[in-house]
Design a protein around this motif. Structure first.
Motif, PDB file in Angstrom:
ATOM      1  N   LEU A 160       0.828  -1.221   0.000  1.00 40.95           N
ATOM      2  CA  LEU A 160       0.000   0.000   0.000  1.00 40.95           C
ATOM      3  C   LEU A 160       0.862   1.270   0.000  1.00 40.95           C
ATOM      4  O   LEU A 160       0.340   2.377  -0.163  1.00 40.95           O
ATOM      5  N   TRP A 161       2.158   1.090   0.173  1.00 41.73           N
ATOM      6  CA  TRP A 161       3.094   2.213   0.256  1.00 41.73           C
ATOM      7  C   TRP A 161       3.079   3.061  -1.007  1.00 41.73           C
ATOM      8  O   TRP A 161       3.138   4.291  -0.960  1.00 41.73           O
ATOM      9  N   ARG A 162       2.967   2.396  -2.164  1.00 40.98           N
ATOM     10  CA  ARG A 162       2.990   3.174  -3.414  1.00 40.98           C
ATOM     11  C   ARG A 162       1.620   3.748  -3.751  1.00 40.98           C
ATOM     12  O   ARG A 162       1.494   4.606  -4.613  1.00 40.98           O
ATOM     13  N   VAL A 163       0.605   3.244  -3.066  1.00 42.04           N
ATOM     14  CA  VAL A 163      -0.769   3.638  -3.366  1.00 42.04           C
ATOM     15  C   VAL A 163      -1.197   4.857  -2.542  1.00 42.04           C
ATOM     16  O   VAL A 163      -1.820   5.794  -3.050  1.00 42.04           O
ATOM     17  N   HIS A 164      -0.827   4.820  -1.267  1.00 41.95           N
ATOM     18  CA  HIS A 164      -1.301   5.833  -0.313  1.00 41.95           C
ATOM     19  C   HIS A 164      -1.035   7.280  -0.772  1.00 41.95           C
ATOM     20  O   HIS A 164      -1.923   8.138  -0.667  1.00 41.95           O
ATOM     21  N   PRO A 165       0.161   7.560  -1.304  1.00 42.58           N
ATOM     22  CA  PRO A 165       0.422   8.958  -1.720  1.00 42.58           C
ATOM     23  C   PRO A 165      -0.539   9.465  -2.792  1.00 42.58           C
ATOM     24  O   PRO A 165      -0.672  10.673  -2.965  1.00 42.58           O
ATOM     25  N   HIS A 166      -1.189   8.564  -3.518  1.00 44.30           N
ATOM     26  CA  HIS A 166      -2.066   8.988  -4.613  1.00 44.30           C
ATOM     27  C   HIS A 166      -3.531   9.089  -4.204  1.00 44.30           C
ATOM     28  O   HIS A 166      -4.377   9.393  -5.045  1.00 44.30           O
ATOM     29  N   THR A 167      -3.823   8.843  -2.933  1.00 43.48           N
ATOM     30  CA  THR A 167      -5.207   9.002  -2.488  1.00 43.48           C
ATOM     31  C   THR A 167      -5.577  10.484  -2.544  1.00 43.48           C
ATOM     32  O   THR A 167      -4.710  11.351  -2.419  1.00 43.48           O
ATOM     33  N   PRO A 168      -6.857  10.781  -2.751  1.00 45.05           N
ATOM     34  CA  PRO A 168      -7.249  12.181  -2.974  1.00 45.05           C
ATOM     35  C   PRO A 168      -7.168  13.036  -1.717  1.00 45.05           C
ATOM     36  O   PRO A 168      -7.391  12.546  -0.607  1.00 45.05           O
ATOM     37  N   GLY A 169      -6.861  14.298  -1.905  1.00 43.95           N
ATOM     38  CA  GLY A 169      -6.986  15.292  -0.842  1.00 43.95           C
ATOM     39  C   GLY A 169      -8.369  15.929  -0.887  1.00 43.95           C
ATOM     40  O   GLY A 169      -9.179  15.637  -1.771  1.00 43.95           O
ATOM     41  N   SER A 170      -8.643  16.811   0.058  1.00 45.56           N
ATOM     42  CA  SER A 170      -9.947  17.483   0.094  1.00 45.56           C
ATOM     43  C   SER A 170     -10.207  18.207  -1.226  1.00 45.56           C
ATOM     44  O   SER A 170      -9.319  18.900  -1.743  1.00 45.56           O
ATOM     45  N   ASN A 228      -9.321  -3.713   3.620  1.00 43.40           N
ATOM     46  CA  ASN A 228     -10.552  -3.194   4.241  1.00 43.40           C
ATOM     47  C   ASN A 228     -10.227  -2.125   5.286  1.00 43.40           C
ATOM     48  O   ASN A 228     -10.916  -1.100   5.378  1.00 43.40           O
ATOM     49  N   ALA A 229      -9.181  -2.347   6.064  1.00 41.91           N
ATOM     50  CA  ALA A 229      -8.801  -1.379   7.097  1.00 41.91           C
ATOM     51  C   ALA A 229      -8.292  -0.077   6.465  1.00 41.91           C
ATOM     52  O   ALA A 229      -8.598   1.019   6.939  1.00 41.91           O
ATOM     53  N   PHE A 230      -7.525  -0.213   5.409  1.00 44.38           N
ATOM     54  CA  PHE A 230      -6.997   0.956   4.703  1.00 44.38           C
ATOM     55  C   PHE A 230      -8.143   1.799   4.138  1.00 44.38           C
ATOM     56  O   PHE A 230      -8.193   3.026   4.307  1.00 44.38           O
ATOM     57  N   GLU A 231      -9.099   1.146   3.516  1.00 43.40           N
ATOM     58  CA  GLU A 231     -10.223   1.880   2.940  1.00 43.40           C
ATOM     59  C   GLU A 231     -11.125   2.449   4.047  1.00 43.40           C
ATOM     60  O   GLU A 231     -11.731   3.508   3.866  1.00 43.40           O
ATOM     61  N   LYS A 232     -11.183   1.774   5.183  1.00 39.78           N
ATOM     62  CA  LYS A 232     -11.950   2.310   6.322  1.00 39.78           C
ATOM     63  C   LYS A 232     -11.288   3.588   6.845  1.00 39.78           C
ATOM     64  O   LYS A 232     -11.970   4.572   7.166  1.00 39.78           O
ATOM     65  N   LEU A 233      -9.977   3.565   6.954  1.00 38.71           N
ATOM     66  CA  LEU A 233      -9.234   4.771   7.339  1.00 38.71           C
ATOM     67  C   LEU A 233      -9.584   5.925   6.402  1.00 38.71           C
ATOM     68  O   LEU A 233      -9.941   7.021   6.854  1.00 38.71           O
ATOM     69  N   LEU A 234      -9.487   5.665   5.096  1.00 33.99           N
ATOM     70  CA  LEU A 234      -9.773   6.732   4.128  1.00 33.99           C
ATOM     71  C   LEU A 234     -11.211   7.230   4.291  1.00 33.99           C
ATOM     72  O   LEU A 234     -11.460   8.440   4.297  1.00 33.99           O
ATOM     73  N   ALA A 235     -12.141   6.302   4.441  1.00 36.09           N
ATOM     74  CA  ALA A 235     -13.553   6.677   4.563  1.00 36.09           C
ATOM     75  C   ALA A 235     -13.796   7.468   5.853  1.00 36.09           C
ATOM     76  O   ALA A 235     -14.441   8.512   5.842  1.00 36.09           O
ATOM     77  N   ASP A 236     -13.260   6.980   6.958  1.00 36.31           N
ATOM     78  CA  ASP A 236     -13.450   7.679   8.241  1.00 36.31           C
ATOM     79  C   ASP A 236     -12.882   9.093   8.187  1.00 36.31           C
ATOM     80  O   ASP A 236     -13.342   9.987   8.901  1.00 36.31           O
ATOM     81  N   ALA A 260      -5.108  18.042   4.293  1.00 38.97           N
ATOM     82  CA  ALA A 260      -6.145  17.738   3.298  1.00 38.97           C
ATOM     83  C   ALA A 260      -6.295  16.234   3.080  1.00 38.97           C
ATOM     84  O   ALA A 260      -7.195  15.796   2.367  1.00 38.97           O
ATOM     85  N   HIS A 261      -5.399  15.433   3.686  1.00 36.01           N
ATOM     86  CA  HIS A 261      -5.442  13.975   3.532  1.00 36.01           C
ATOM     87  C   HIS A 261      -5.645  13.315   4.893  1.00 36.01           C
ATOM     88  O   HIS A 261      -5.589  13.973   5.934  1.00 36.01           O
ATOM     89  N   ASP A 262      -5.841  12.011   4.890  1.00 36.93           N
ATOM     90  CA  ASP A 262      -5.907  11.298   6.163  1.00 36.93           C
ATOM     91  C   ASP A 262      -4.556  11.435   6.871  1.00 36.93           C
ATOM     92  O   ASP A 262      -3.530  11.679   6.231  1.00 36.93           O
ATOM     93  N   TYR A 263      -4.574  11.264   8.189  1.00 38.99           N
ATOM     94  CA  TYR A 263      -3.380  11.579   8.998  1.00 38.99           C
ATOM     95  C   TYR A 263      -2.250  10.559   8.845  1.00 38.99           C
ATOM     96  O   TYR A 263      -1.129  10.820   9.310  1.00 38.99           O
ATOM     97  N   LEU A 264      -2.504   9.421   8.220  1.00 35.13           N
ATOM     98  CA  LEU A 264      -1.404   8.479   7.963  1.00 35.13           C
ATOM     99  C   LEU A 264      -0.730   8.733   6.610  1.00 35.13           C
ATOM    100  O   LEU A 264       0.305   8.153   6.311  1.00 35.13           O
ATOM    101  N   TRP A 265      -1.331   9.609   5.827  1.00 37.40           N
ATOM    102  CA  TRP A 265      -0.826   9.896   4.482  1.00 37.40           C
ATOM    103  C   TRP A 265       0.605  10.448   4.514  1.00 37.40           C
ATOM    104  O   TRP A 265       1.427  10.095   3.685  1.00 37.40           O
TER     105      TRP A 265
END
Lengths: 269, 269
Positions: A106-116, A152-160, B102-107
């Protein structure tokens, strides 16, 4: 919502053979009728994306997965036609680099998750680590089996933390893939998209279907649902995905932020 | 292992008042004796880190948390004195930037996790998001309460994918902090370390202790244990932390990788 037809409910078993890639139950017009609807939907998506960007509150993540030729590039081009690239970022995930392999997947994926205020589109994703990795036995089974929980936990973090997540599996038949691969071979302008490795993957079709079925079943959650989209007709696929995205953004009930001051009180000299 | 004395067992309640910051039960020599032991431990750590780097299999993450003046910088300087900076990376986490917020806090944390063969040291960490964020009410309680689960899952991901995690809370008394802050005010070469904000935080000491106690209790797991380290004596703190790290690396049972060919068969001309 009518698009619930394609949503996989949390905990439900998934049998992809029972999902018809030619289904068109949600639209009974002609292809031309559909194109008009898709055009209107795209306009609406443009407006909603501008609102998302202006409001700067929500984050939206769209995951696209499919077999080769399944239509991931096509969806990005058609469904997001005309949206402002400033607020929409596409991240593609191909074969990992040595540096990526030296870290958790998930290390290479996390940086590309969206910001606000942003929409991120994943063209392939962390799901490859329970798909191609599983089919080719790149890590032992006890290791990839644990990944469903991580994901599932990673996506829960993003959703929360404020991310709305939509995951689409573009479901084509094996025959449709054959026709699309042949079309790539027949058209000189599509040769660049053809890789010999695609044929190897095609030979493992059944293994991939089994891997997709388990991945989708184990990771379709309330906070990050999977949709299995009939993919044989490109226009139907684009129509349904566009409709789901528009409905999801509408439901966020977004508002333009109030102006800092009363605009009538300002004279621009 | 004797250092288990300071390890918080999963599920155990934590009462920091019951942990003596002056404890020195694991060493009955003088401070000079201790310095000699620390020196020898550091040499051993240097060798183990070289082996970790050469073997290129394991990843090691060390999290340091403490109140201001608690000794995080001191531990990094003393315990890791002489290790090769090529394989040891320190990441500090201060007030988040707008892009980070703007991202989750683990980002902002995930990119700094160690790769194979690396040791990463976090000087403050994702735990700030259930500490300072909680004490100052920066997000609503129902939001930071969910973070214990996120953090456990995140650390489980790292552990499952090959990371050994050690978390240290450097536990000083409120009186010791007073003395150390005063020392910063008295020494012109330490003025740069003093911030007026430190006094605000000091006034919230009890709130911080409650936040630390809950965070440590809820996130000390088998795969990512917390150690509450007596911090009033710097030499004792460094001795204990060094001992725990050395023992943990020894337990990895690392080997130098075999040479590609028989070195006796090679003639360097």
């Amino acid at each position: 919502m009518p698009t619930d037809r394609y949503r996989i409910h949390p905990g439900a078993a998934v049998d992809l053979a029972a999902h018809d890639p030619d289904d068109r139950a949600l639209f009974d017009g002609t292809r031309d009728d559909a194109e008009a609807v898709i055009g209107a939907q795209t306009k609406r998506l443009e407006a909603l994306q501008e609102l998302l960007y202006a409001e700067n509150q929500h984050k939206v993540l769209i995951v696209l997965q499919a077999m080769d030729t399944g239509g991931k590039d096509g969806v990005i081009r058609r469904v997001f036609d005309g949206v402002n690239p400033q607020g929409v970022k596409v991240a593609g995930f191909k074969k990992p680099t040595p540096d990526e392999l030296a870290h958790d997947y998930l290390w290479r994926v996390h940086p590309h998750t969206p910001g606000s205020g942003e929409i991120a589109i994943f063209n392939r994703s962390h799901y490859e680590d329970v798909l191609v990795v599983r089919v080719h036995g790149l890590v032992p089974a006890d290791r990839w089996q644990r990944r469903f929980d991580h994901i599932n936990a990673f996506e829960k973090l993003l959703a929360d933390e404020g991310t709305t997540i939509l995951k689409f599996f573009l479901h084509i038949s094996k025959d449709e893939q054959k026709a699309r691969l042949q079309a790539r071979l027949d058209d000189p302008e599509k040769h660049w998209k053809f890789r010999v490795g695609d044929l190897d993957e095609r030979r493992r079709w059944d293994d991939y279907m089994a891997a997709y079925a388990e991945a989708i079943a184990r990771t379709s959650t309330r906070h990050a649902p999977w949709y299995v989209i009939p993919g044989n007709r490109k226009w139907y696929r684009d129509l349904v995905i566009g409709r789901i995205i528009v409905a999801t953004l509408e439901a966020l009930d977004m508002r333009f932020p109030p102006p800092e001051i009363d605009p009538r009180s300002v004279m621009v000299e």
